[in-house]
Design a protein around this motif. Structure first.
Motif, PDB file in Angstrom:
ATOM      1  N   PHE A   1     -33.921  46.433  54.133  1.00 52.23           N
ATOM      2  CA  PHE A   1     -32.962  47.343  54.751  1.00 52.23           C
ATOM      3  C   PHE A   1     -33.252  48.789  54.386  1.00 52.23           C
ATOM      4  CE2 PHE A   1     -30.112  43.624  55.491  1.00 52.23           C
ATOM      5  CZ  PHE A   1     -29.907  43.848  56.841  1.00 52.23           C
TER       6      PHE A   1
ATOM      7  N   LEU B   1     -35.632  38.928  54.975  1.00 52.38           N
ATOM      8  CA  LEU B   1     -34.213  38.935  54.606  1.00 52.38           C
ATOM      9  C   LEU B   1     -33.766  37.620  53.962  1.00 52.38           C
ATOM     10  CD1 LEU B   1     -32.775  40.770  57.744  1.00 52.38           C
ATOM     11  CD2 LEU B   1     -33.294  41.736  55.495  1.00 52.38           C
TER      12      LEU B   1
ATOM     13  N   ASN C   1     -27.271  40.404  60.454  1.00 49.33           N
ATOM     14  CA  ASN C   1     -28.186  41.425  59.964  1.00 49.33           C
ATOM     15  C   ASN C   1     -28.699  42.322  61.086  1.00 49.33           C
ATOM     16  OD1 ASN C   1     -28.181  40.731  57.181  1.00 49.33           O
ATOM     17  ND2 ASN C   1     -29.570  39.026  57.585  1.00 49.33           N
TER      18      ASN C   1
ATOM     19  N   ALA D   1     -36.560  44.865  59.930  1.00 47.57           N
ATOM     20  CA  ALA D   1     -36.023  44.454  58.631  1.00 47.57           C
ATOM     21  C   ALA D   1     -36.463  43.006  58.453  1.00 47.57           C
ATOM     22  CB  ALA D   1     -34.510  44.579  58.586  1.00 47.57           C
TER      23      ALA D   1
ATOM     24  N   ALA E   1     -34.284  41.842  63.063  1.00 53.36           N
ATOM     25  CA  ALA E   1     -33.943  41.278  61.761  1.00 53.36           C
ATOM     26  C   ALA E   1     -34.554  39.885  61.664  1.00 53.36           C
ATOM     27  CB  ALA E   1     -32.426  41.208  61.591  1.00 53.36           C
TER      28      ALA E   1
ATOM     29  N   ARG F   1     -26.046  44.815  61.907  1.00 55.13           N
ATOM     30  CA  ARG F   1     -26.014  45.856  60.872  1.00 55.13           C
ATOM     31  C   ARG F   1     -27.093  46.903  61.137  1.00 55.13           C
ATOM     32  NH1 ARG F   1     -27.189  44.870  54.367  1.00 55.13           N
ATOM     33  NH2 ARG F   1     -27.730  47.037  53.883  1.00 55.13           N
ATOM     34  N   LEU F   2     -28.274  46.439  61.495  1.00 55.02           N
ATOM     35  CA  LEU F   2     -29.384  47.354  61.759  1.00 55.02           C
ATOM     36  C   LEU F   2     -29.128  48.173  63.031  1.00 55.02           C
ATOM     37  CD1 LEU F   2     -31.952  47.760  60.120  1.00 55.02           C
ATOM     38  CD2 LEU F   2     -33.146  46.272  61.738  1.00 55.02           C
TER      39      LEU F   2
ATOM     40  N   GLU G   1     -33.977  51.570  57.171  1.00 50.65           N
ATOM     41  CA  GLU G   1     -33.162  52.787  57.256  1.00 50.65           C
ATOM     42  C   GLU G   1     -34.026  54.035  57.170  1.00 50.65           C
ATOM     43  OE1 GLU G   1     -30.318  52.047  54.180  1.00 50.65           O
ATOM     44  OE2 GLU G   1     -29.348  50.441  55.330  1.00 50.65           O
TER      45      GLU G   1
END
Length: 199
Positions: free
Chosen positions: A187, A176, A16, A173, A139, A19-20, A191
């Protein structure tokens, strides 16, 4: 513009935090089309920990080091040179047991070197990695922001600031692990924060 993305998760795929961090880097590239990106994945390319042989090598004068010691110091030198050469740093940081991953701590230990990335003066320590923007993509499975349980942000503010990296943005984030809806919301909020920060 040169961007360095550091993925600090123990997982080289599906993390995660990665991804961020990828989202932050993509946004930077969208705003700076001529930028270049260097990626360092600390899971697939782990850096050796700071142990007794490494300390021995670092505290031995360069002209007196064995070949093995010189090779060990060169590994840290490469990380330092990489950080010195970039304009922006994106850190993908998961929370492990209330702290940063050992992979990230090892990277920090490698780049924190007296006389190179910081120095001691009569007025106190001075960070030498100045003029760089840092984005920390955090995350977390639970909700820790602005609570006593969040030891990551104070630590990272302290150590990055000590090195002269004082222009730092934290992107969160959280929640999760609290279900699909919570993760999706986390998320989306992260974003939105990234779009606002990098406009």
């Amino acid at each position: 513009m040169k961007i360095l993305q550091i993925n600090a998760s123990a997982r080289s795929a599906g993390a995660n935090s990665t991804r961020l961090a990828d989202t932050v880097t993509a946004r930077l590239l969208a705003q700076n089309p001529n930028a270049t990106v260097e990626l360092r994945d600390l899971a697939s390319h782990p850096h050796p920990v700071l142990d007794e042989p490494a300390l021995g090598a670092l505290f031995t004068p360069a002209d007196q080091r064995t070949a093995e010691q010189a090779a060990r110091v060169a590994l840290d030198d490469a990380l330092i040179a990489q950080v010195q050469s970039v304009d922006a740093i994106v850190l993908g940081v998961p929370m492990y047991n209330f702290g940063v991953p050992v992979q990230l701590k090892t990277w920090i230990d490698a780049i924190a070197r007296a006389g190179v990335t910081f120095r001691y003066t009569e007025k106190g320590p001075e960070g030498l990695l100045k003029g760089k923007k840092v984005y920390v993509a955090l995350a977390r499975g639970g909700l820790y922001r602005d609570t006593p349980a969040d030891s990551q942000v104070p630590y990272l503010k302290s150590v990055l600031g000590f090195l002269g990296l004082t222009d730092v943005e934290f992107i969160y984030a959280e929640g999760l692990a609290l279900g699909a809806e919570s993760a999706s919301k986390a998320f989306a909020e992260a974003e939105a924060q990234i779009e606002e920060l990098i406009a």
